[in-house]
Write a protein that holds these residues in place. Structure first.
Motif, PDB file in Angstrom:
ATOM      1  N   ASP A 147       0.818  -1.222   0.000  1.00 21.63           N
ATOM      2  CA  ASP A 147       0.000   0.000   0.000  1.00 21.63           C
ATOM      3  C   ASP A 147       0.850   1.270   0.000  1.00 21.63           C
ATOM      4  N   GLN A 148       2.059   1.183   0.551  1.00 24.05           N
ATOM      5  CA  GLN A 148       2.959   2.327   0.596  1.00 24.05           C
ATOM      6  C   GLN A 148       4.343   1.894   0.143  1.00 24.05           C
ATOM      7  N   PRO A 149       4.550   1.840  -1.175  1.00 20.97           N
ATOM      8  CA  PRO A 149       5.849   1.364  -1.684  1.00 20.97           C
ATOM      9  C   PRO A 149       7.001   2.283  -1.267  1.00 20.97           C
ATOM     10  N   GLU A 150       8.128   1.649  -1.016  1.00 24.71           N
ATOM     11  CA  GLU A 150       9.338   2.369  -0.638  1.00 24.71           C
ATOM     12  C   GLU A 150      10.476   1.946  -1.544  1.00 24.71           C
ATOM     13  N   PHE A 151      11.489   2.787  -1.614  1.00 23.15           N
ATOM     14  CA  PHE A 151      12.702   2.469  -2.360  1.00 23.15           C
ATOM     15  C   PHE A 151      13.864   2.434  -1.391  1.00 23.15           C
ATOM     16  N   LEU A 152      14.641   1.367  -1.463  1.00 20.18           N
ATOM     17  CA  LEU A 152      15.844   1.231  -0.639  1.00 20.18           C
ATOM     18  C   LEU A 152      17.055   1.210  -1.551  1.00 20.18           C
ATOM     19  N   THR A 153      18.025   2.077  -1.293  1.00 16.29           N
ATOM     20  CA  THR A 153      19.219   2.109  -2.113  1.00 16.29           C
ATOM     21  C   THR A 153      20.065   0.870  -1.844  1.00 16.29           C
ATOM     22  N   ASP A 154      20.840   0.519  -2.838  1.00  8.18           N
ATOM     23  CA  ASP A 154      21.745  -0.616  -2.715  1.00  8.18           C
ATOM     24  C   ASP A 154      22.761  -0.317  -1.611  1.00  8.18           C
ATOM     25  N   PRO A 155      22.815  -1.168  -0.596  1.00 10.81           N
ATOM     26  CA  PRO A 155      23.758  -0.894   0.507  1.00 10.81           C
ATOM     27  C   PRO A 155      25.213  -1.038   0.089  1.00 10.81           C
ATOM     28  N   TYR A 156      25.479  -1.629  -1.071  1.00  7.86           N
ATOM     29  CA  TYR A 156      26.850  -1.834  -1.524  1.00  7.86           C
ATOM     30  C   TYR A 156      27.303  -0.766  -2.514  1.00  7.86           C
ATOM     31  N   ALA A 157      26.440   0.207  -2.798  1.00  4.02           N
ATOM     32  CA  ALA A 157      26.792   1.263  -3.765  1.00  4.02           C
ATOM     33  C   ALA A 157      27.609   2.346  -3.100  1.00  4.02           C
TER      34      ALA A 157
END
Length: 181
Positions: A171-181
């Protein structure tokens, strides 16, 4: 969403699923072109979000990503070697309408289930369609939307893919950045 251009798609995606606030300044401009030619609208997506995962399920790749698992060139080479010579008759038939083959597809994303997002590189790069291939090449769906348009369609519920889990999207999409970037 007919008639929506790529700038509108990105604006709508940002409204639905805000990009991470802690991206460094290099992510707020188009990334330097390295590797293969890809659509500029995908560069805009990566400039806004970076590489990472939408809604804990859909990973997006970038040209020259620090994490080789999220690098378009590296992933494309692996996928092309997997698809080289595979029978996949229904996919080959569908791609023949575009005058291309599975070995020419360019991978721009993957799901946690191993489903692949691949551009069909025909015509102007800004208009490349996407084929979503189920893990194991069992089924596929073709969309005429950009990578941003496909993600927006999935997160907004306008694009449904039968082989994706019922709980995607949330219902509430989120974006998580690549932790290895």
């Amino acid at each position: 969403m007919a008639g929506v251009n790529s700038a509108d798609e990105l604006r709508n995606l940002k409204a639905l699923c805000p990009p991470p606030p802690n991206l460094g300044p290099s992510h707020h401009e188009r990334p330097e072109r390295t590797g293969r030619n890809i659509p500029g609208n995908h560069d805009d997506l990566i400039a806004a979000y970076g590489t990472g995962c939408f809604d804990e399920f859909l990973w997006v790749f970038a040209n020259g990503a620090e994490n080789a698992n999220l690098d378009i060139d590296t992933s494309t080479r692996v996928m092309q070697s997997i698809l080289h010579g595979k029978a996949v008759p229904a996919l080959r038939e569908a791609l023949s309408h575009y005058r291309t083959s599975p070995e020419e597809l360019i991978q721009w994303g993957v799901t946690d289930n191993g489903d692949s997002f691949l551009w069909i590189p025909v015509g102007d790069a800004e208009s490349w369609p996407t084929v979503v291939v189920q893990a194991g090449q069992l089924d596929f769906v073709i969309s005429d939307k950009s990578s941003t348009g496909v993600i927006l369609g999935l997160l907004a519920g306008a694009l449904r893919i039968s082989f994706f889990p019922e709980d995607f999207p949330s219902d509430q999409p989120e974006f998580l950045t690549d932790p290895y970037a």
